[in-house]
Design a protein around this motif. Structure first.
Motif, PDB file in Angstrom:
ATOM      1  N   TYR A  12       0.835  -1.205   0.000  1.00 23.09           N
ATOM      2  CA  TYR A  12       0.000   0.000   0.000  1.00 23.09           C
ATOM      3  C   TYR A  12       0.869   1.253   0.000  1.00 23.09           C
ATOM      4  N   HIS A  13       1.922   1.244   0.798  1.00 21.95           N
ATOM      5  CA  HIS A  13       2.841   2.384   0.855  1.00 21.95           C
ATOM      6  C   HIS A  13       3.527   2.594  -0.489  1.00 21.95           C
ATOM      7  N   GLN A  14       3.930   1.525  -1.135  1.00 16.61           N
ATOM      8  CA  GLN A  14       4.591   1.639  -2.438  1.00 16.61           C
ATOM      9  C   GLN A  14       3.632   2.220  -3.474  1.00 16.61           C
ATOM     10  N   GLY A  15       2.384   1.779  -3.459  1.00 19.27           N
ATOM     11  CA  GLY A  15       1.390   2.318  -4.378  1.00 19.27           C
ATOM     12  C   GLY A  15       1.155   3.799  -4.152  1.00 19.27           C
ATOM     13  N   LEU A  16       1.055   4.205  -2.899  1.00 15.30           N
ATOM     14  CA  LEU A  16       0.882   5.624  -2.589  1.00 15.30           C
ATOM     15  C   LEU A  16       2.088   6.442  -3.037  1.00 15.30           C
ATOM     16  N   SER A  17       3.269   5.907  -2.827  1.00 10.67           N
ATOM     17  CA  SER A  17       4.489   6.611  -3.212  1.00 10.67           C
ATOM     18  C   SER A  17       4.564   6.809  -4.726  1.00 10.67           C
ATOM     19  N   LEU A  18       4.241   5.774  -5.497  1.00 16.99           N
ATOM     20  CA  LEU A  18       4.268   5.892  -6.958  1.00 16.99           C
ATOM     21  C   LEU A  18       3.205   6.873  -7.442  1.00 16.99           C
ATOM     22  N   SER A  19       2.049   6.849  -6.817  1.00 18.18           N
ATOM     23  CA  SER A  19       0.979   7.777  -7.190  1.00 18.18           C
ATOM     24  C   SER A  19       1.380   9.220  -6.897  1.00 18.18           C
ATOM     25  N   PHE A  20       1.992   9.440  -5.750  1.00 10.29           N
ATOM     26  CA  PHE A  20       2.440  10.781  -5.394  1.00 10.29           C
ATOM     27  C   PHE A  20       3.507  11.270  -6.367  1.00 10.29           C
ATOM     28  N   GLN A  21       4.426  10.402  -6.724  1.00  8.36           N
ATOM     29  CA  GLN A  21       5.492  10.782  -7.654  1.00  8.36           C
ATOM     30  C   GLN A  21       4.919  11.124  -9.022  1.00  8.36           C
ATOM     31  N   SER A  22       3.950  10.353  -9.497  1.00  4.71           N
ATOM     32  CA  SER A  22       3.322  10.625 -10.780  1.00  4.71           C
ATOM     33  C   SER A  22       2.583  11.958 -10.760  1.00  4.71           C
ATOM     34  N   LEU A  23       1.850  12.223  -9.687  1.00  5.86           N
ATOM     35  CA  LEU A  23       1.136  13.491  -9.560  1.00  5.86           C
ATOM     36  C   LEU A  23       2.110  14.660  -9.529  1.00  5.86           C
ATOM     37  N   TRP A  24       3.215  14.505  -8.816  1.00  6.61           N
ATOM     38  CA  TRP A  24       4.223  15.566  -8.751  1.00  6.61           C
ATOM     39  C   TRP A  24       4.800  15.848 -10.128  1.00  6.61           C
ATOM     40  N   GLN A  25       5.062  14.797 -10.923  1.00  7.85           N
ATOM     41  CA  GLN A  25       5.612  14.986 -12.256  1.00  7.85           C
ATOM     42  C   GLN A  25       4.633  15.732 -13.159  1.00  7.85           C
ATOM     43  N   TYR A  26       3.337  15.407 -13.066  1.00  5.78           N
ATOM     44  CA  TYR A  26       2.346  16.125 -13.866  1.00  5.78           C
ATOM     45  C   TYR A  26       2.250  17.587 -13.454  1.00  5.78           C
ATOM     46  N   ARG A  27       2.259  17.840 -12.164  1.00  2.00           N
ATOM     47  CA  ARG A  27       2.208  19.228 -11.709  1.00  2.00           C
ATOM     48  C   ARG A  27       3.441  20.001 -12.161  1.00  2.00           C
ATOM     49  N   GLU A  28       4.589  19.390 -12.091  1.00  2.00           N
ATOM     50  CA  GLU A  28       5.829  20.029 -12.545  1.00  2.00           C
ATOM     51  C   GLU A  28       5.771  20.281 -14.052  1.00  2.00           C
ATOM     52  N   LEU A  29       5.223  19.324 -14.796  1.00  4.11           N
ATOM     53  CA  LEU A  29       5.088  19.468 -16.242  1.00  4.11           C
ATOM     54  C   LEU A  29       4.239  20.686 -16.587  1.00  4.11           C
ATOM     55  N   TRP A  30       3.097  20.839 -15.938  1.00  5.57           N
ATOM     56  CA  TRP A  30       2.214  21.962 -16.247  1.00  5.57           C
ATOM     57  C   TRP A  30       2.777  23.278 -15.725  1.00  5.57           C
ATOM     58  N   ARG A  31       3.511  23.241 -14.637  1.00  8.01           N
ATOM     59  CA  ARG A  31       4.141  24.473 -14.139  1.00  8.01           C
ATOM     60  C   ARG A  31       5.179  24.978 -15.132  1.00  8.01           C
ATOM     61  N   ILE A  32       6.000  24.077 -15.641  1.00  7.39           N
ATOM     62  CA  ILE A  32       7.025  24.468 -16.612  1.00  7.39           C
ATOM     63  C   ILE A  32       6.372  24.912 -17.920  1.00  7.39           C
ATOM     64  N   ALA A  33       5.304  24.217 -18.340  1.00  8.32           N
ATOM     65  CA  ALA A  33       4.602  24.620 -19.563  1.00  8.32           C
ATOM     66  C   ALA A  33       4.016  26.022 -19.414  1.00  8.32           C
ATOM     67  N   ALA A  34       3.454  26.328 -18.246  1.00 11.62           N
ATOM     68  CA  ALA A  34       2.894  27.659 -18.015  1.00 11.62           C
ATOM     69  C   ALA A  34       3.990  28.724 -18.048  1.00 11.62           C
ATOM     70  N   GLN A  35       5.171  28.396 -17.575  1.00 12.52           N
ATOM     71  CA  GLN A  35       6.284  29.342 -17.645  1.00 12.52           C
ATOM     72  C   GLN A  35       6.745  29.554 -19.084  1.00 12.52           C
ATOM     73  N   GLN A  36       6.707  28.493 -19.877  1.00 13.55           N
ATOM     74  CA  GLN A  36       7.241  28.562 -21.230  1.00 13.55           C
ATOM     75  C   GLN A  36       6.321  29.281 -22.212  1.00 13.55           C
ATOM     76  N   VAL A  37       5.021  29.433 -21.914  1.00 14.62           N
ATOM     77  CA  VAL A  37       4.142  30.158 -22.825  1.00 14.62           C
ATOM     78  C   VAL A  37       4.216  31.662 -22.617  1.00 14.62           C
ATOM     79  N   GLU A  38       4.969  32.087 -21.650  1.00 12.82           N
ATOM     80  CA  GLU A  38       5.177  33.527 -21.460  1.00 12.82           C
ATOM     81  C   GLU A  38       6.065  34.053 -22.586  1.00 12.82           C
ATOM     82  N   PRO A  39       5.862  35.309 -22.984  1.00 13.94           N
ATOM     83  CA  PRO A  39       6.703  35.846 -24.071  1.00 13.94           C
ATOM     84  C   PRO A  39       8.201  35.826 -23.753  1.00 13.94           C
TER      85      PRO A  39
END
Length: 106
Positions: free
Chosen positions: A35-62
């Motif tokens: 259960y702990h391993q599943g939670l850890s992988l889920s948290f890591q995946s969510l963090w990667q998606y959030r980081e992806l969208w944060r960087i994308a939002a920075q990159q659309v700036e002029p």
């Protein structure tokens, strides 16, 4: 009566009870570790998606800063009728992709 002839009831757990308890303990610990391993992988995946969208939002700036090392950014820009459209495709080091567009009109 002499002490040797009296029946004495021993207190404590039998070997069978101890072994059953150890098996149950092992099963519970294994389930919790899974259960702990599943939670850890889920948290890591969510963090990667959030980081992806944060960087994308920075990159659309002029005036965008360069992305972190390991990240790939493909950027396109078009201009029509006084409006500028900036499209960005961001790829994470793990291979996750995100695409974001922004339209700016003056």
């Amino acid at each position: 009566m002499p002490a040797s002839l009296t029946t004495r009831k021993d207190t404590g757990f039998s070997l069978t009870e101890v072994l059953v308890a150890l098996v149950l303990y092992g099963v519970v610990i294994s389930a919790l570790m899974g259960y702990h391993q599943g939670l850890s992988l889920s948290f890591q995946s969510l963090w990667q998606y959030r980081e992806l969208w944060r960087i994308a939002a920075q990159q659309v700036e002029p005036e965008a800063l360069p992305p972190p090392s390991g990240w790939t950014v493909t950027r396109g820009q078009t201009s029509t009728a006084g409006c500028v459209s900036i499209s960005v495709i961001v790829t994470s080091p793990a291979g996750r992709r995100g695409e974001l567009s922004r339209l700016q009109c003056r």
